[in-house]
Scaffold this motif. Structure first.
Motif, PDB file in Angstrom:
ATOM      1  N   GLY A 253     -37.058  -1.972  31.081  1.00  0.00           N
ATOM      2  CA  GLY A 253     -37.944  -2.671  30.168  1.00  0.00           C
ATOM      3  C   GLY A 253     -37.841  -2.635  28.738  1.00  0.00           C
ATOM      4  O   GLY A 253     -37.565  -3.491  28.062  1.00  0.00           O
ATOM      5  N   ARG A 254     -37.503  -1.285  28.287  1.00  0.00           N
ATOM      6  CA  ARG A 254     -37.212  -1.158  27.106  1.00  0.00           C
ATOM      7  C   ARG A 254     -35.958  -1.259  26.561  1.00  0.00           C
ATOM      8  O   ARG A 254     -35.823  -1.212  25.364  1.00  0.00           O
ATOM      9  CB  ARG A 254     -37.877   0.441  26.517  1.00  0.00           C
ATOM     10  N   PHE A 255     -35.040  -1.656  27.380  1.00  0.00           N
ATOM     11  CA  PHE A 255     -33.724  -1.928  26.869  1.00  0.00           C
ATOM     12  C   PHE A 255     -33.374  -3.228  26.994  1.00  0.00           C
ATOM     13  O   PHE A 255     -32.176  -3.943  26.206  1.00  0.00           O
ATOM     14  CB  PHE A 255     -32.593  -1.091  27.478  1.00  0.00           C
ATOM     15  N   VAL A 256     -34.070  -4.347  27.415  1.00  0.00           N
ATOM     16  CA  VAL A 256     -33.632  -5.725  27.509  1.00  0.00           C
ATOM     17  C   VAL A 256     -34.538  -6.528  27.089  1.00  0.00           C
ATOM     18  O   VAL A 256     -35.859  -6.633  27.176  1.00  0.00           O
ATOM     19  CB  VAL A 256     -33.689  -5.904  29.338  1.00  0.00           C
ATOM     20  N   HIS A 257     -34.122  -7.412  26.188  1.00  0.00           N
ATOM     21  CA  HIS A 257     -34.998  -8.522  25.448  1.00  0.00           C
ATOM     22  C   HIS A 257     -35.095  -9.619  26.397  1.00  0.00           C
ATOM     23  O   HIS A 257     -36.083 -10.326  26.132  1.00  0.00           O
ATOM     24  CB  HIS A 257     -34.224  -8.822  24.208  1.00  0.00           C
ATOM     25  N   GLY A 258     -34.468  -9.975  27.014  1.00  0.00           N
ATOM     26  CA  GLY A 258     -34.402 -11.144  27.926  1.00  0.00           C
ATOM     27  C   GLY A 258     -35.437 -10.884  29.320  1.00  0.00           C
ATOM     28  O   GLY A 258     -36.141  -9.833  29.438  1.00  0.00           O
ATOM     29  N   LYS A 259     -35.093 -11.589  30.073  1.00  0.00           N
ATOM     30  CA  LYS A 259     -35.926 -11.695  31.506  1.00  0.00           C
ATOM     31  C   LYS A 259     -35.115 -10.661  32.509  1.00  0.00           C
ATOM     32  O   LYS A 259     -33.862 -10.779  32.451  1.00  0.00           O
ATOM     33  CB  LYS A 259     -36.159 -12.984  32.190  1.00  0.00           C
ATOM     34  N   ILE A 260     -36.206  -9.995  33.095  1.00  0.00           N
ATOM     35  CA  ILE A 260     -35.545  -8.923  34.112  1.00  0.00           C
ATOM     36  C   ILE A 260     -36.211  -9.310  35.585  1.00  0.00           C
ATOM     37  O   ILE A 260     -37.231  -9.482  35.697  1.00  0.00           O
ATOM     38  CB  ILE A 260     -36.198  -7.498  33.828  1.00  0.00           C
ATOM     39  N   THR A 261     -35.146  -9.766  36.488  1.00  0.00           N
ATOM     40  CA  THR A 261     -35.287 -10.003  37.849  1.00  0.00           C
ATOM     41  C   THR A 261     -35.224  -9.050  38.684  1.00  0.00           C
ATOM     42  O   THR A 261     -34.007  -8.703  38.958  1.00  0.00           O
ATOM     43  CB  THR A 261     -34.684 -11.418  38.107  1.00  0.00           C
ATOM     44  N   ALA A 262     -36.077  -8.346  39.122  1.00  0.00           N
ATOM     45  CA  ALA A 262     -36.065  -7.239  40.024  1.00  0.00           C
ATOM     46  C   ALA A 262     -36.328  -7.609  41.663  1.00  0.00           C
ATOM     47  O   ALA A 262     -37.338  -8.306  41.666  1.00  0.00           O
ATOM     48  CB  ALA A 262     -37.274  -6.283  39.551  1.00  0.00           C
ATOM     49  N   THR A 263     -35.335  -7.436  42.225  1.00  0.00           N
ATOM     50  CA  THR A 263     -35.681  -7.775  43.816  1.00  0.00           C
ATOM     51  C   THR A 263     -35.292  -6.669  44.673  1.00  0.00           C
ATOM     52  O   THR A 263     -34.551  -5.701  44.446  1.00  0.00           O
ATOM     53  CB  THR A 263     -34.247  -8.907  44.137  1.00  0.00           C
ATOM     54  N   VAL A 264     -36.122  -6.431  45.645  1.00  0.00           N
ATOM     55  CA  VAL A 264     -36.094  -5.076  46.517  1.00  0.00           C
ATOM     56  C   VAL A 264     -35.480  -5.610  47.573  1.00  0.00           C
ATOM     57  O   VAL A 264     -35.585  -6.687  48.443  1.00  0.00           O
ATOM     58  CB  VAL A 264     -37.353  -4.716  46.775  1.00  0.00           C
ATOM     59  N   VAL A 265     -34.377  -4.643  47.963  1.00  0.00           N
ATOM     60  CA  VAL A 265     -33.580  -4.997  48.936  1.00  0.00           C
ATOM     61  C   VAL A 265     -33.371  -3.864  49.921  1.00  0.00           C
ATOM     62  O   VAL A 265     -33.954  -2.728  49.578  1.00  0.00           O
ATOM     63  CB  VAL A 265     -32.053  -5.033  48.563  1.00  0.00           C
ATOM     64  N   LYS A 266     -33.318  -3.951  51.260  1.00  0.00           N
ATOM     65  CA  LYS A 266     -33.138  -2.869  52.131  1.00  0.00           C
ATOM     66  C   LYS A 266     -32.181  -1.723  51.816  1.00  0.00           C
ATOM     67  O   LYS A 266     -31.133  -2.073  51.469  1.00  0.00           O
ATOM     68  CB  LYS A 266     -32.925  -3.300  53.573  1.00  0.00           C
ATOM     69  N   GLY A 267     -32.829  -0.442  52.140  1.00  0.00           N
ATOM     70  CA  GLY A 267     -31.647   0.730  51.739  1.00  0.00           C
ATOM     71  C   GLY A 267     -32.312   1.625  50.898  1.00  0.00           C
ATOM     72  O   GLY A 267     -33.466   1.654  50.557  1.00  0.00           O
ATOM     73  N   THR A 268     -31.171   2.646  50.732  1.00  0.00           N
ATOM     74  CA  THR A 268     -31.748   3.792  49.528  1.00  0.00           C
ATOM     75  C   THR A 268     -30.541   3.889  48.924  1.00  0.00           C
ATOM     76  O   THR A 268     -29.726   3.094  48.817  1.00  0.00           O
ATOM     77  CB  THR A 268     -31.652   5.130  50.386  1.00  0.00           C
ATOM     78  N   HIS A 269     -30.771   4.522  47.722  1.00  0.00           N
ATOM     79  CA  HIS A 269     -29.824   4.689  46.580  1.00  0.00           C
ATOM     80  C   HIS A 269     -28.590   5.365  47.138  1.00  0.00           C
ATOM     81  O   HIS A 269     -28.425   6.278  47.704  1.00  0.00           O
ATOM     82  CB  HIS A 269     -30.530   5.706  45.630  1.00  0.00           C
ATOM     83  N   GLY A 270     -27.302   4.503  46.919  1.00  0.00           N
ATOM     84  CA  GLY A 270     -26.316   5.001  47.471  1.00  0.00           C
ATOM     85  C   GLY A 270     -25.638   4.460  48.626  1.00  0.00           C
ATOM     86  O   GLY A 270     -24.470   4.555  48.969  1.00  0.00           O
ATOM     87  N   ALA A 271     -26.395   3.615  49.147  1.00  0.00           N
ATOM     88  CA  ALA A 271     -26.277   3.286  50.550  1.00  0.00           C
ATOM     89  C   ALA A 271     -26.143   1.359  50.366  1.00  0.00           C
ATOM     90  O   ALA A 271     -26.121   0.795  51.447  1.00  0.00           O
ATOM     91  CB  ALA A 271     -27.083   3.661  51.746  1.00  0.00           C
ATOM     92  N   LEU A 272     -26.711   0.950  49.531  1.00  0.00           N
ATOM     93  CA  LEU A 272     -26.889  -0.503  49.244  1.00  0.00           C
ATOM     94  C   LEU A 272     -25.849  -1.571  49.774  1.00  0.00           C
ATOM     95  O   LEU A 272     -25.852  -2.429  50.427  1.00  0.00           O
ATOM     96  CB  LEU A 272     -27.665  -1.002  47.762  1.00  0.00           C
ATOM     97  N   THR A 273     -24.781  -0.830  49.190  1.00  0.00           N
ATOM     98  CA  THR A 273     -23.328  -1.690  49.485  1.00  0.00           C
ATOM     99  C   THR A 273     -22.696  -1.532  50.569  1.00  0.00           C
ATOM    100  O   THR A 273     -21.555  -2.152  50.700  1.00  0.00           O
ATOM    101  CB  THR A 273     -22.469  -1.372  47.947  1.00  0.00           C
ATOM    102  N   GLU A 274     -23.040  -0.810  51.501  1.00  0.00           N
ATOM    103  CA  GLU A 274     -22.606  -0.446  52.900  1.00  0.00           C
ATOM    104  C   GLU A 274     -23.367  -1.004  54.041  1.00  0.00           C
ATOM    105  O   GLU A 274     -24.677  -1.021  53.906  1.00  0.00           O
ATOM    106  CB  GLU A 274     -22.194   1.183  52.995  1.00  0.00           C
TER     107      GLU A 274
END
Length: 310
Positions: A253-274
């Motif tokens: 939030g403190r680094f982005v001036h525009g809109k942040i769209t956050a989407t929760v997806v299934k998984g854990t860190h490091g395994a989202l793309t597998e």
């Protein structure tokens, strides 16, 4: 790429001339006329963990991984500053696609580099902003019994996502193979560290550090503090997080001036793309790609006009 192992995939890429043609770009899916998606490596430097996501996005979405310096050419070392990484990667991306818009993504550490290189569209896959995790949470995140229990739970959730026992057995086998490789790599690294210290004492030339790329990337991560980004940000956040009551924007939030769209997806860190979580990530990513649709045909026309005007 249909190879079942990273090693076989790497061989296929090398045979296809990929490593000779590009220093950083690794084509994981080249069919289709859509604007290509460029996904930057995580802390390991390799990009083959993006294969499942590339497959899930379909045959009409070109997908290129951006690997670290030192992966293709072992005589080199990864950049130790994110700003330098972004500049080098963008130079090759621009040589491949001279005009925008550009689709830049990154998982984990790769999201920091993508943020630095952002132009038109940027997506982060469970990437926390720099210095987001405070010291007490960082300790919980990286060590101790709670960390081990979290990892065990994460793997259990991943296994449960598979619909049949054969897929579950294949997944468990792949995890055991990775664990075996990680242990062997750790042993080799410790031997290498001993050799370095021995050679320092004896005054001999130091051997090549097997973990030099990891160390360089770690330094780049630890020393990076980005400026403001005047644009919109897509953030895909893992449903399983190691810290309770976590900021839904992971500190961005403190680094982005525009809109942040956050989407929760299934998984854990490091395994989202597998697999199996790549399926859910792809289904949530596709609508954003379609909303900002473009084609390489239009890019090629603009490239041709530019070439003719020279």
């Amino acid at each position: 790429i249909g190879s079942p192992t990273v090693e076989k995939s790497a061989v296929e890429l090398a045979r296809g001339g990929v490593l000779a043609s590009w220093k950083y770009l690794v084509p994981l899916q080249t069919v289709g006329n859509r604007l290509p998606l460029f996904c930057i490596h995580a802390a390991g430097g390799n990009v083959l963990f993006y294969r499942d996501l590339a497959n899930e996005l379909g045959n009409d979405q070109p997908f290129y991984g951006v690997q670290a310096r030192g992966v293709a050419d072992k005589s080199e070392t990864a950049h130790d500053r994110i700003e330098e990484m972004a500049a080098a990667y963008l130079k090759e991306i621009l040589s491949f696609q001279p005009t925008g818009p550009y689709r830049l993504c990154g998982a984990s550490f790769g999201g920091l580099v993508a943020f630095e290189a952002a132009r038109q569209l940027l997506a982060l896959f469970d990437t926390a902003a720099p210095a987001f995790f405070v010291p007490e949470n960082q300790a919980h995140r990286t060590g101790g019994l709670s960390s081990i229990l979290f990892r065990v739970k994460a793997i259990g959730n991943q296994i449960a996502e598979f619909e049949d026992w054969r897929s579950r057995l294949r997944f468990i086998h792949s995890k055991l193979a990775k664990l075996n490789k990680r242990v062997r790599r750790k042993i080799a690294w410790r031997k290498n560290q001993f050799a370095i210290e021995y050679n320092k004492v004896t005054g001999r030339a130091l051997p090549q550090n097997m973990m030099r790329n990891h160390a360089a990337i770690r330094d780049a991560r630890d020393n990076y503090m980005p400026g403001k980004f005047d644009g919109d940000l897509l953030l895909f956040r893992a449903s399983e997080q190691p810290v309770a009551n976590i900021d839904p924007y992971l500190g961005w939030g403190r680094f982005v001036h525009g809109k942040i769209t956050a989407t929760v997806v299934k998984g854990t860190h490091g395994a989202l793309t597998e697999y199996p979580f790549a399926t859910d990530l792809a289904s949530n990513l596709k609508p954003f790609l379609e909303a900002h649709a473009g084609s390489m045909g239009a890019i090629e026309k603009r490239r041709s006009r530019a070439a003719c005007s020279l």
